[in-house]
Scaffold this active site. Structure first.
Site, mmCIF file in Angstrom:
data_model
loop_
_atom_site.group_PDB
_atom_site.id
_atom_site.type_symbol
_atom_site.label_atom_id
_atom_site.label_comp_id
_atom_site.label_asym_id
_atom_site.label_seq_id
_atom_site.Cartn_x
_atom_site.Cartn_y
_atom_site.Cartn_z
ATOM 1 C CE LYS A 62 4.482 24.471 -47.958
ATOM 2 N NZ LYS A 62 4.555 23.420 -46.918
ATOM 3 C CD GLU A 94 5.758 13.971 -60.949
ATOM 4 O OE1 GLU A 94 5.357 12.859 -60.543
ATOM 5 O OE2 GLU A 94 6.336 14.122 -62.022
ATOM 6 C CB CYS A 140 4.495 8.968 -54.734
ATOM 7 S SG CYS A 140 6.074 9.016 -55.583
ATOM 8 C CD GLU A 173 -0.777 8.001 -51.896
ATOM 9 O OE1 GLU A 173 -1.350 9.089 -51.716
ATOM 10 O OE2 GLU A 173 0.303 7.903 -52.492
#
Ligand code: NAD
Length: 494
Positions: A177, A252, A286, A383
């Protein structure tokens, strides 16, 4: 690169429009102009893609192949990407907004993953377990079946390649996806799989929104493995769904990675690490360097040096290889602006930046540095996924490590010092999946990567990644004696 043709989904070896006829428009983040229109995959396309991938698994198309041949298929996918490398880098640059040089790096990394795991396909072995006379016992490392792979938009080409390569090398079939904000790179991977002659249905690539298409995919009863790369918030939703059917996941997730800088560090190295680690791809990485923990005696000097570096950064579109490129979307930029406002309200000191560059038509945000960031503030913990650095001073190594490990995440961390003992002492205590010494992004395709705590679990990259794509099955064989009698198991406890 404006393309008025509707780009279709790759299902069972064919390019298919969506049954619903709905579309997703893809923007160039540097000017907000539509660059492509993609057919939005819905539940029907999920059904078709999973059915095709499941057929490949049920009929043992990949499992019965010699592993060497599975590897060769991945080499051919890599060759197909390499042959169109310039074109694919341009597409990746325009849809993600990152620099053209960065996009070329991403193409090279995607190729490396495909070749690396292609080369490992015939090296994944089980073991033989001694169990005395009359018994032969061995393990088989088997695929799970249909692997659903959910990809984020920041590095869509290499992240698709890295999970797909591990899955195919180990005999799983794949439904990707791709990210709705940057789906074109995934389409390029599908094109490469097609020209590499992969069996129809071995790799399927769908474009759709997360909460509909992505959710339908991970809920599908024939999906037996999930690789999710994305935010912690979405990761929780994915895990709740996976828990219903006990589907194994590789997670992840995001990070809030800190670099510890001791007073003896080479500050030129630190500033360079910040330039790349904090500001490349507008901070949408990330494992970006988002927190700088600095020994108090050099904190002012380092902050000043970082400020000078930021003042020298060029701002503009990725295709011109500017230093500060746009964020992926207006929504992303608004989130980063809000994070800056909160930081100010919680007492951080703004050194430079802090605002959107709204005079530009794209989604640009100023490179931003905050100093005196408190350990209980949002900027320290959350984040931002934007070009924002949070600086906090420390007084001694113990405090540095406590600060570095003082969030719920643990994706990457770093230490800068010329003292080997201190470097090793600190690296050993940095509670993160990957630790860098005297540089940033020091890991590579062949080094295991992944999170600790809420940054996720499972590993991608390196040989360790393959462990997440196989399940160990055990076979025990009872041997008949030459007399023909079938003796029962011998030799101690079960
Ligand atoms: P996101 O979590 O919003 O979306 C990631 C993907 O999940 C997208 O494809 C989205 O469509 C899909 N999705 C959303 N809801 C879903 C659902 N209910 N079911 C299934 N799929 C769903 O993340 P993002 O904004 O695209 O990416 C940024 C995040 O990704 C950051 O947190 C970043 O740290 C993380 N990231 C992690 C790694 C890593 O390797 N650890 C690499 C890149 C990015």
């Amino acid at each position: 690169m404006a393309n008025t043709d509707v780009i279709k989904n790759f299902i069972d070896g064919e390019w298919r429009d969506s049954v619903s006829g709905t579309r997703i428009e893809v923007d160039d983040p540097s000017n907000a102009e539509t660059i492509a229109v993609v057919a939005e995959a819905g539940p029907e396309e999920v059904e078709l893609a999973v059915a095709a991938a499941h057929r490949v698994f049920r009929e043992r198309v990949l499992i019965d192949m010699h592993p060497y041949d599975r590897g060769r298929m991945l080499f051919r996918v890599a060759d197909a990407i390499e042959a169109r490398g310039d074109e694919i880098a341009t597409i990746n640059c325009i849809e993600t907004g990152k620099t053209l040089n960065g996009a070329h790096d991403e193409v090279r990394t995607a190729i490396r993953y495909l070749r690396y795991y292609g080369g490992l396909a015939d090296k994944l072995e089980g073991r033989s377990i001694p169990r005395g006379a009359n018994l032969v016992d061995y393990t088989v490392r088997s695929p799970f079946g249909v692997s659903a792979q959910i990809v984020p938009w920041n590095n869509p080409l290499e992240l698709t390649a890295r999970s797909l390569a591990c899955a195919i090398a180990t005999g799983n079939s794949v439904v990707v996806k791709s990210p709705e904000l940057a789906p074109l790179s995934g389409i390029e991977i599908a094109r490469a799989c097609e020209s590499a002659g992969l069996p129809a249905g071995a790799v399927n690539v769908l474009t759709g929104y997360g909460q509909t298409t992505g959710q339908a995919l991970i809920e599908h009863p024939d999906v037996r493995h999930i690789v999710f790369t994305g935010s912690v918030v979405t990761g929780r939703t994915v895990l709740k769904t996976a828990s219903e059917r006990i589907v194994p996941c590789i997670m992840e997730l995001g990070g809030k990675s800190a670099a510890v800088v001791y007073s003896d560090a080479n500050l030129d190295c630190v500033v360079e690490a910040v330039r790349i680690g904090t500001f490349f791809n507008a901070g949408q990485n990330c494992n970006g360097l988002t927190r700088l923990l600095v020994e108090r005696s050099i904190a002012d000097e380092l902050v000043e040096r970082v400020k000078v570096c930021v003042e020298g950064l060029s701002v503009g579109p990725g295709r011109e290889n500017c230093d500060i490129t746009p964020l992926i979307s207006q929504k992303q930029r608004q989130g980063v602006e809000r994070a800056c406002e909160t930081a100010l309200s919680q007492g951080a000191r703004l050194v430079i930046g802090g605002t959107a560059l709204s005079e530009r038509s794209g989604y640009f945000m100023a490179a931003t540095v905050f100093a005196d960031v408190a350990r209980d503030s949002s900027l320290f913990h959350k984040e931002t996924f934007g070009p924002v650095l949070a600086v906090t001073a420390f007084d001694n190594p113990k405090m540095a490590v406590e600060l570095a490990n003082g969030t719920d995440q643990g994706l990457a961390a770093g230490v800068f010092t010329r003292n080997l003992d201190r470097a090793l002492w600190t690296a050993d205590r940095l509670w993160a999946g990957q630790a860098y010494v005297n540089g940033w992004y020091v890991g590579g395709v062949e080094t295991p990567f992944g999170g600790i705590n809420q940054s996720g679990y499972g590993r991608e990259k390196g040989q360790e990644a393959l462990d997440g794509y196989v399940q160990t099955r055990n076979v025990g064989i009872q041997i008949s004696q030459p007399s023909g009698s079938c003796s029962s198991r011998q030799g101690g406890t079960p």
